[in-house]
Scaffold this motif. Structure first.
Motif, mmCIF file in Angstrom:
data_model
loop_
_atom_site.group_PDB
_atom_site.id
_atom_site.type_symbol
_atom_site.label_atom_id
_atom_site.label_comp_id
_atom_site.label_asym_id
_atom_site.label_seq_id
_atom_site.Cartn_x
_atom_site.Cartn_y
_atom_site.Cartn_z
ATOM 1 N N GLY A 91 3.999 13.464 -18.195
ATOM 2 C CA GLY A 91 4.185 14.878 -18.506
ATOM 3 C C GLY A 91 3.551 15.775 -17.453
ATOM 4 O O GLY A 91 4.077 16.836 -17.121
ATOM 5 N N GLN B 242 -1.723 9.411 -10.057
ATOM 6 C CA GLN B 242 -2.926 9.635 -10.864
ATOM 7 C C GLN B 242 -2.658 10.557 -12.055
ATOM 8 O O GLN B 242 -3.567 10.873 -12.801
ATOM 9 N N SER C 225 -0.264 11.678 -15.533
ATOM 10 C CA SER C 225 0.598 11.123 -16.573
ATOM 11 C C SER C 225 2.011 11.659 -16.384
ATOM 12 O O SER C 225 2.228 12.603 -15.625
ATOM 13 N N ARG D 22 -7.425 19.736 -9.761
ATOM 14 C CA ARG D 22 -6.809 18.420 -9.595
ATOM 15 C C ARG D 22 -5.729 18.412 -8.519
ATOM 16 O O ARG D 22 -5.021 17.416 -8.346
ATOM 17 N N GLN E 243 8.452 4.851 -20.994
ATOM 18 C CA GLN E 243 8.784 6.265 -21.078
ATOM 19 C C GLN E 243 9.991 6.598 -20.214
ATOM 20 O O GLN E 243 10.874 7.318 -20.609
ATOM 21 N N HIS F 282 6.518 12.513 -28.091
ATOM 22 C CA HIS F 282 6.173 13.920 -28.210
ATOM 23 C C HIS F 282 6.938 14.562 -29.341
ATOM 24 O O HIS F 282 6.606 15.642 -29.786
ATOM 25 N N SER G 199 0.385 16.007 -23.372
ATOM 26 C CA SER G 199 0.672 15.122 -22.260
ATOM 27 C C SER G 199 -0.579 15.019 -21.393
ATOM 28 O O SER G 199 -1.258 16.006 -21.141
ATOM 29 N N GLY G 200 -0.893 13.800 -20.980
ATOM 30 C CA GLY G 200 -2.101 13.573 -20.213
ATOM 31 C C GLY G 200 -3.309 13.278 -21.074
ATOM 32 O O GLY G 200 -4.420 13.166 -20.565
ATOM 33 N N CYS G 201 -3.129 13.111 -22.381
ATOM 34 C CA CYS G 201 -4.294 12.876 -23.227
ATOM 35 C C CYS G 201 -4.633 11.395 -23.300
ATOM 36 O O CYS G 201 -5.599 11.015 -23.941
ATOM 37 N N GLY G 202 -3.846 10.550 -22.643
ATOM 38 C CA GLY G 202 -4.215 9.142 -22.582
ATOM 39 C C GLY G 202 -3.419 8.223 -23.487
ATOM 40 O O GLY G 202 -3.823 7.096 -23.725
ATOM 41 N N LYS G 203 -2.261 8.665 -23.965
ATOM 42 C CA LYS G 203 -1.465 7.820 -24.850
ATOM 43 C C LYS G 203 -0.934 6.597 -24.104
ATOM 44 O O LYS G 203 -1.082 5.466 -24.568
ATOM 45 N N SER G 204 -0.340 6.837 -22.940
ATOM 46 C CA SER G 204 0.195 5.705 -22.174
ATOM 47 C C SER G 204 -0.932 4.792 -21.736
ATOM 48 O O SER G 204 -0.800 3.566 -21.770
ATOM 49 N N THR G 205 -2.025 5.379 -21.309
ATOM 50 C CA THR G 205 -3.160 4.572 -20.880
ATOM 51 C C THR G 205 -3.634 3.692 -22.028
ATOM 52 O O THR G 205 -3.904 2.505 -21.836
HETATM 53 N N1 LIG Z 1 -4.072 5.323 -12.052
HETATM 54 C C1 LIG Z 1 -4.719 6.446 -12.423
HETATM 55 N N2 LIG Z 1 -5.709 6.953 -11.654
HETATM 56 C C2 LIG Z 1 -6.367 8.074 -12.019
HETATM 57 N N3 LIG Z 1 -6.115 8.771 -13.128
HETATM 58 C C3 LIG Z 1 -5.138 8.325 -13.948
HETATM 59 C C4 LIG Z 1 -4.393 7.148 -13.643
HETATM 60 N N4 LIG Z 1 -3.483 6.948 -14.633
HETATM 61 C C5 LIG Z 1 -3.652 7.965 -15.518
HETATM 62 N N5 LIG Z 1 -4.646 8.788 -15.119
HETATM 63 C C6 LIG Z 1 -5.129 9.972 -15.836
HETATM 64 O O1 LIG Z 1 -5.444 9.602 -17.147
HETATM 65 C C7 LIG Z 1 -5.095 10.632 -18.067
HETATM 66 C C8 LIG Z 1 -4.219 10.067 -19.168
HETATM 67 O O2 LIG Z 1 -2.958 9.670 -18.642
HETATM 68 P P1 LIG Z 1 -1.796 9.045 -19.524
HETATM 69 O O3 LIG Z 1 -0.711 8.621 -18.605
HETATM 70 O O4 LIG Z 1 -2.356 8.014 -20.408
HETATM 71 O O5 LIG Z 1 -1.333 10.298 -20.399
HETATM 72 P P2 LIG Z 1 -0.239 10.388 -21.553
HETATM 73 O O6 LIG Z 1 -0.942 10.773 -22.782
HETATM 74 O O7 LIG Z 1 0.586 9.168 -21.588
HETATM 75 O O8 LIG Z 1 0.620 11.620 -21.074
HETATM 76 P P3 LIG Z 1 2.209 11.845 -21.130
HETATM 77 O O9 LIG Z 1 2.500 12.226 -22.511
HETATM 78 O O10 LIG Z 1 2.410 12.975 -20.205
HETATM 79 O O11 LIG Z 1 2.858 10.587 -20.689
HETATM 80 C C9 LIG Z 1 -4.444 11.735 -17.249
HETATM 81 O O12 LIG Z 1 -5.374 12.754 -17.010
HETATM 82 C C10 LIG Z 1 -4.067 11.046 -15.959
HETATM 83 O O13 LIG Z 1 -4.117 11.947 -14.893
#
Ligand SMILES: Nc1ncnc2c1ncn2[C@@H]1O[C@H](COP(=O)(O)OP(=O)(O)OP(=O)(O)O)[C@@H](O)[C@H]1O
Ligand SMILES: Nc1ncnc2c1ncn2[C@@H]1O[C@H](COP(=O)(O)OP(=O)(O)OP(=O)(O)O)[C@@H](O)[C@H]1O
Ligand SMILES: [Mg+2]
Ligand SMILES: [Mg+2]
Lengths: 328, 296, 316
Positions: A159, A155, A157, A148, C93, C208, C44-50
C-alpha cells in the motif's frame, strides 16, 4: 466549463500473440470533460487497462495496437501524435497511476529520488531546496512520513508503494489523471485520504480523472459519471445517480455486479457472482457479448449486437431496453 | 462457475516444453537466425579446416619468394610477409580464435555468475567480502592484470586464456549481482521459498532466467574484446607463440604493412567482425527468445 | 477448547533501517483454530504482510514464538522446516509480482510439486496440474500461456492453484482478492470457502476490504503499527467496535450507495507515527480523537473486556 478534455471514439485495440489475436477493446466511446471524474468499472479482462494504455500510447510494442478509432486529448489526436509529442503530453497533460505499483517503481532508486526526477524532467522547480520541499509536501499529501524518502521501494509495504506511485503521478499536476485501480492496495482510511486529496486537486486545479476501479463504493463516493465495461465495450454509461439508482433501468451485467458485493448488513453463506466468466477475448460470441451469461437472454441476443439506447443521457446497450424492440 | 465448458476435458491442450517454446520464438527472429547460420558456418570451417589444410606445409611454412603477393586465383587472400597463404591462415585461425573467445568467456561467465549470484542473493557479509575482492580486480586495467597473471603462471595459450578469463570475472560478477538484487525481493521468489525450494534452485530456475538479458549482452561484448585482447597480449610476446595463425596476432602483424598491403589487415579483420557479429545477433535473439513477454 | 492450529506468542519482527529499528510486527498474540478463518485488517504498512511471512518463516522473527499444532516452528532446523512447508502456503497480494514471468502456467503450478517431490512421473504431475486448474476454474487451454498474457482474475487463480498443489492445511492469504473485480472476487471467495469446507483448510486472511473480511472470517484482528489493537469475533467487531482506530476504520468504509455521498467524512487525520523506534504508549495516540495524557505513558496490552473480545485501549 463544460469542455471536452478527452474524447475516445470507436476505439478498437488488439493484441497479437503467437497463438491468437486478442480483441481487447471493441468500439469504445467515452468522453471526459474538464474537471470531471469518470469511473470505469468492469470485470477483469474487460479492457480497462488497455483503454488507459491506449490514451497514454503505452501499449506493448509490436504486440498491442490500435486498429480503429481516434483518441482526442486536449485537441490533439493521440493516435497520430509522434513519439516526441507524446513525451511532452505524458506527465504534463496526462499521467497515469499504474495498476501494478511494484513494477512501476525503480528498485534501485530511493523513492525521494524518483519523485524528484519527475519534477526535474518537467522543470517545475529551480533550486534543489524547492524540489526537496515539494517532495516532502507530496509525500505528506499521500500520508507517508517524509523522513522515509531515503528508502528503497522494497522497504515499503504494498500500500505504501502504491502511495508513492500516486505521489509521482500527481507531482506535475496533470490535466487528466488516468488512475488504474489506485486505491485497491490501500486500507479504507488511507483510501479516504487519497480520494479526499484527489477531490481537492480537482477543485484546485480542475484536474479531470478517469478512475478505473472494482470498488463500487469508491465510485459512489467520487465519480460524476460512470461507465460499465464488458468485453471491450461500454454496456452502460450514465451519471452516478443514474447508475446507482436501484429502480432505474439497468444492463443485466450491472445488476449482476451490484449483486456480487458482500453486504455488510446481511449475513450470507455464499456470495452470488454472475455465473460464468468473461468470454474468451480471442473468440468473442456473436450478438450481445453478454448473452452467454445473461439471465434475461432472448433469441435475438445471440445474433444481433444491441444498439445503444439513450434515456436522458443514460446509455444502455441491451436488447431488453431497446425501445424500438419493446414497442414491437 | 468454471471455464471447463469452453474446452473438451478429455482432449487437453498439449503442453509445450520450455526449450521448444524458446526455439519457437527464436526462429521468428530473422537476424538471429542469420547470426546462428553464420556462427555455425564458422564452427564448420573450424572443424573441417584440418581435413583440407596441412598445418606444417600450408599454414606455417615460410616461402620468402612468394612474400606479399596480392590476392590472386592461387592465393585467394594473398600472402603475408613470410609468403604464407593468408586464406589458409585465416581459415586455420578460426579454430584458435573461436576457441579463445568461447573458452575465456565460458570461464569468466561461470565463475563470475557464481560469485555475483552468491553476493547478490545472500547479501550482507558474503556480498561485502566477494565484491571487495572483485573491486580489487576491477581497479587494475585488464591487460596489466592479465600480464601479471601470465607472468605468474608462465606463457602458453591456456595460461593466457586463464589470465584473460580471470580479468573478466569481476565484470560478470557485477552485472549478475545487480540483476539478482533487483529480482530477489519479488514475490514470486518468496512463493518459491514458501514451498521449500532450496537456494540453488531458486537462483538457477527463478532468478537467473530473469536476469538473462544483461548477461547475454555482456557475453557477446566480451567475446569480441577477448579475441582482440589475446592479440594484444600476443603482440607483447605473452600470447600466442609466433607462427600460430591467430586473427588478432595476424592483425597486429599486418599493421606494419598496412600502407601498401592493406589486404593483410582486411581478411583477419573481416573474420573477427563476422564472428563477433554472429555472436551479437545470436545474443540479441536469445535475449528476446528467453523472454516470453517479447512475442513476435 | 481444542488446541489452536496456529498460535503466535509475543511475535516480533524488526527491520534494520538507516534511522534505527523499524518495528514492523511488535508483540502480536494470535490464535487460529483448525478449519477457521482469522481476518486481519489494518492500515497499509501496519505489518500485516510481515506478520504472515514471519508465521511462515519467510522472514526470520526477531522474537517470540510461532506454534503450529503446538510446536514452535521457529526452532526447526532447515530440513524439518522444508518438510513443514508442505503444510503451510501463501497466496499473495499482487498477482503480478507473485508469478515468475519466465514460467508458463503449467510450470508455475508444477513447480511446488517438483520441488517437494510429492508426486513422481511426468504424466502424474501433468494430471495434477490439470486437476488443480479445474479446481480453481482455469480453462485447460491456458497451460502454455504466460502470466503477462492473462488478466488479474486468472492470475490470482494460478496463485491459488500453486498454493493448493501441495495440499496444505494452513494458507496465509495476503489480500488475495484486492486486485479482482467484485464478480470474480465473489467467485474466488466462494471457491476459497468451498475449498475450506472440502479440505478443512485454515486461513489467515489479510484484506483491506472490510465487507470481504466480514464475509469470510470467523474472527478478526485489527492491527495498527505492528500491534494488534483489537481482536474478537467477526460480528461482534462490527456490532460493537471498541478501539477508536477500529471505529475510524469502520466509519471509512465506502458504501456503494449515493446516500452516503454528502455525509461529512470524518477521516482520521494527523501525522502517521513512524514505526522506527516508536515511543512507548499507544501508537494511535497522535491521531486518536479520544486521546488522553495517560495514553503516551506506557505500552497498553490487550485486555479481555468481554468474553472473547480483546482490546488494547486505555478507555476500557
Ligand atoms: N524488507 C524490508 N526492509 C525494511 N522495512 C520493511 C521491509 N519489509 C517491510 N518493511 C516495513 O515494515 C512495515 C510493515 O510492512 P508490511 O508489508 O507488513 O505492511 P502491510 O500491513 O502488509 O501493508 P499493506 O496493507 O500496504 O500491504 C512497513 O513500514 C514497511 O515499510
Ligand atoms: N500483452 C498482452 N498480450 C496478450 N493479451 C493481452 C496483453 N495484455 C492484455 N491482454 C488481454 O487483453 C484483455 C484486456 O486486458 P486488460 O488488462 O485491459 O483488462 P482489465 O480490464 O484492465 O482487467 P483487470 O481488471 O484484471 O486489470 C485481456 O483478455 C487480457 O488477457
Ligand atoms: Mg487492468
Ligand atoms: Mg501487505
Amino acid at each position: 466549463m463544460e469542455e471536452r478534455l478527452l474524447e475516445i471514439k470507436d476505439l478498437h485495440v488488439e493484441y497479437v500473440t503467437d497463438e491468437a489475436r486478442v480483441f481487447a477493446v471493441n468500439g469504445l466511446d467515452l468522453t471526459v470533460n474538464r474537471g470531471e471524474t469518470v469511473g470505469l468499472v468492469g470485470e477483469t479482462g474487460a479492457g480497462k487497462t488497455t483503454t488507459a494504455l491506449s490514451v497514454m500510447r503505452l501499449l506493448p510494442d509490436l504486440v498491442g495496437r490500435i486498429t480503429r478509432g481516434s483518441i482526442i486529448l486536449d485537441g490533439i489526436d493521440i493516435t497520430r501524435a509522434t513519439e516526441a509529442d507524446m513525451r511532452l503530453i505524458r506527465g504534463e497533460a496526462v499521467s497515469m497511476i499504474f495498476q501494478d505499483p511494484m513494477t512501476s517503481l525503480n528498485p534501485v532508486m530511493t523513492i525521494g529520488e524518483q519523485i524528484a526526477e519527475v519534477l526535474h524532467l518537467h522543470e517545475k522547480y529551480d533550486t534543489k531546496e524547492e524540489v526537496e520541499h515539494r517532495v516532502d509536501e507530496i509525500l505528506r499529501l499521500v500520508g507517508l512520513p517524509p523522513e522515509r524518502k531515503g528508502e528503497y521501494p522494497h522497504q515499503f509495504s504494498g500500500g505504501m508503494k502504491q502511495r508513492v506511485v500516486i505521489a509521482i503521478a500527481l507531482a506535475c499536476e496533470p490535466k487528466l489523471l488516468l488512475a488504474d485501480e489506485p486505491t485497491t492496495a490501500l486500507d479504507v482510511t488511507i483510501q479516504a485520504q487519497v480520494l479526499q486529496m484527489v477531490r481537492e486537486l480537482k477543485e484546485k486545479l480542475n484536474t479531470a480523472m478517469l478512475l478505473i476501479t472494482h470498488d463500487l463504493g469508491v465510485v459512489a463516493q467520487t465519480c460524476d459519471r460512470v461507465g460499465i465495461m464488458y468485453a471491450g465495450e461500454i454496456v452502460e454509461l450514465g451519471t452516478a445517480e443514474q447508475i446507482f439508482q436501484k429502480d432505474e433501468r439497468h444492463h443485466p451485467y450491472t445488476v449482476g455486479l451490484f449483486g456480487s458485493i458482500p453486504d455488510l448488513t446481511r449475513k450470507t453463506r455464499r456470495l452470488s457472482p454472475i455465473e460464468g466468466l468473461m468470454p474468451d477475448p480471442t473468440d468473442l460470441p456473436p450478438g450481445c457479448r453478454f448473452h452467454t451469461r445473461c439471465p434475461h437472454r432472448m433469441p435475438v441476443c445471440e445474433v444481433e449486437s444491441p444498439r445503444p439506447s439513450y434515456n436522458g443521457g443514460h446509455l444502455i446497450r441491451c436488447h431488453i431496453w431497446d425501445d424500438r424492440r419493446c414497442s414491437q | 462457475m468454471t471455464e471447463q465448458a469452453t474446452v473438451n476435458p478429455s482432449n487437453p491442450v498439449k503442453k509445450r516444453s520450455q526449450l521448444k517454446a524458446i526455439w519457437f520464438r527464436y526462429r521468428k527472429n530473422k537476424l538471429a537466425m542469420f547470426g546462428l547460420a553464420l556462427f555455425l558456418s564458422l564452427v564448420l570451417v573450424a572443424a573441417s579446416s584440418g581435413l583440407f589444410l596441412d598445418y606444417d606445409t600450408q599454414v606455417i611454412e615460410q616461402r620468402m619468394r612468394e612474400r606479399l603477393q596480392p590476392p590472386s586465383s592461387e592465393h585467394w587472400f594473398g600472402t603475408d610477409q613470410y609468403g604464407r597463404d593468408v586464406f589458409a591462415r585465416v581459415v586455420w585461425g578460426t579454430r584458435i580464435s573461436l576457441f579463445v573467445g568461447v573458452f575465456t568467456v565460458t570461464i569468466a561467465l561461470t565463475v563470475g555468475t557464481l560469485f555475483g549470484a552468491l553476493a547478490g542473493y545472500y547479501g550482507g557479509t558474503v556480498d561485502n567480502v566477494l565484491m571487495r575482492i572483485m573491486d580489487i580486480f576491477l581497479a587494475m586495467p585488464g591487460t596489466i592484470l592479465a600480464v601479471a597473471i601470465v607472468g605468474a603462471l608462465g606463457p602458453g595459450l591456456v595460461n593466457v586464456l586463464l589470465a584473460m578469463a580471470i580479468a573478466r570475472i569481476p565484470q560478470f560478477a557485477r552485472i549478475v549481482r545487480s540483476a539478482i538484487i533487483s529480482i530477489r525481493g519479488q514475490e514470486f521468489i518468496e512463493a518459491a521459498k514458501a514451498c521449500g525450494t532450496r537456494d540453488g534452485r531458486i537462483i538457477m530456475r527463478h532468478i537467473l532466467p530473469n536476469a538473462i538479458g544483461p548477461i547475454v549482452v555482456q557475453v557477446t561484448l566480451h567475446m569480441a574484446t577477448t579475441i582482440l585482447g589475446v592479440a594484444g597480449l600476443s603482440f607483447i610476446g605473452l600470447g600466442i607463440e609466433a607462427p600460430t595463425p591467430e586473427w588478432g596476432s595476424m592483425l597486429s602483424e599486418a599493421k606494419e604493412w598496412m600502407r601498401y598491403h592493406p589486404y593483410l589487415m582486411v581478411f583477419p579483420g573481416v573474420a573477427i567482425i563476422l564472428s563477433v557479429l554472429s555472436l551479437n545477433l545470436i545474443g540479441d535473439g536469445l535475449r528476446d527468445a528467453l523472454d516470453p513477454r517479447m512475442k513476435n | 477448547m481444542t488446541r489452536p492450529l496456529v498460535e503466535t506468542r509475543d511475535l516480533k519482527k524488526y527491520f534494520r533501517t538507516p534511522r534505527g529499528w523499524l518495528h514492523a510486527v511488535d508483540g502480536v498474540n494470535l490464535t487460529i483454530s483448525r478449519g477457521q478463518t482469522l481476518g486481519v485488517v489494518g492500515e497499509s504498512g501496519c505489518g500485516k504482510s510481515t506478520l504472515g511471512r514471519v508465521i511462515l518463516r519467510l522472514l526470520e522473527a526477531t522474537g517470540g514464538e510461532v506454534l503450529y499444532d503446538g510446536e514452535n516452528i521457529l526452532t526447526y532446523k532447515q530440513d524439518k522446516m522444508i518438510e513443514m512447508r508442505k503444510k503451510m502456503q501463501i497466496i499473495f497480494q499482487d498477482p503480478y509480482a507473485s508469478l515468475n514471468p519466465r514460467m508458463s502456467v503449467s510450470e508455475i503450478i508444477a513447480e511446488p510439486i517438483k520441488v517437494c517431490k510429492t508426486i513422481a512421473g511426468r504424466k502424474a504431475i501433468e494430471d495434477k496440474v490439470y486437476e488443480m486448474m479445474d479446481t480453481v476454474g482455469l480453462a485447460r487451454r491456458f497451460v502454455n500461456t504466460y502470466p503477462h498474457e492473462l488478466d488479474g482474475g486468472r492470475r490470482q487463480r494460478i496463485g491459488i492453484a500453486r498454493a493448493l498443489a501441495l495440499d496444505p492445511e494452513f494458507i496465509v492469504c495476503d489480500e488475495p482478492v484486492s486486485a479482482l473485480d467484485v464478480s470474480i472476487q465473489a467467485q474466488i471467495l466462494n471457491l476459497m470457502m468451498d475449498l475450506q469446507e472440502e479440505r478443512g483448510l485454515t486461513y489467515m486472511f489479510v484484506s483491506h476490504d472490510l465487507s470481504v473480511v466480514k464475509h469470510i472470517s470467523n474472527d478478526i484482528a485489527v492491527m495498527y503499527l505492528g500491534q494488534c489493537v483489537e481482536r474478537t469475533q467477526s460480528d461482534e467487531l462490527f456490532d460493537n467496535p471498541l478501539h477508536p482506530y477500529t471505529q475510524a476504520l469502520l466509519a471509512a468504509i465506502p458504501v456503494p450507495d449515493l446516500s452516503a455521498r454528502n455525509r461529512p467524512q470524518n477521516i482520521i487525520r494527523g501525522e502517521v507515527t513512524s514505526p522506527v523506534n516508536p515511543k512507548p504508549g499507544c501508537r494511535f495516540a497522535a491521531r486518536c480523537p479520544k486521546v488522553r495524557p495517560e495514553c503516551s505513558v506506557e505500552d497498553i496490552g490487550l485486555k479481555e473486556v468481554s468474553p472473547g473480545h480483546f482490546v488494547a485501549c486505555i478507555l476500557y
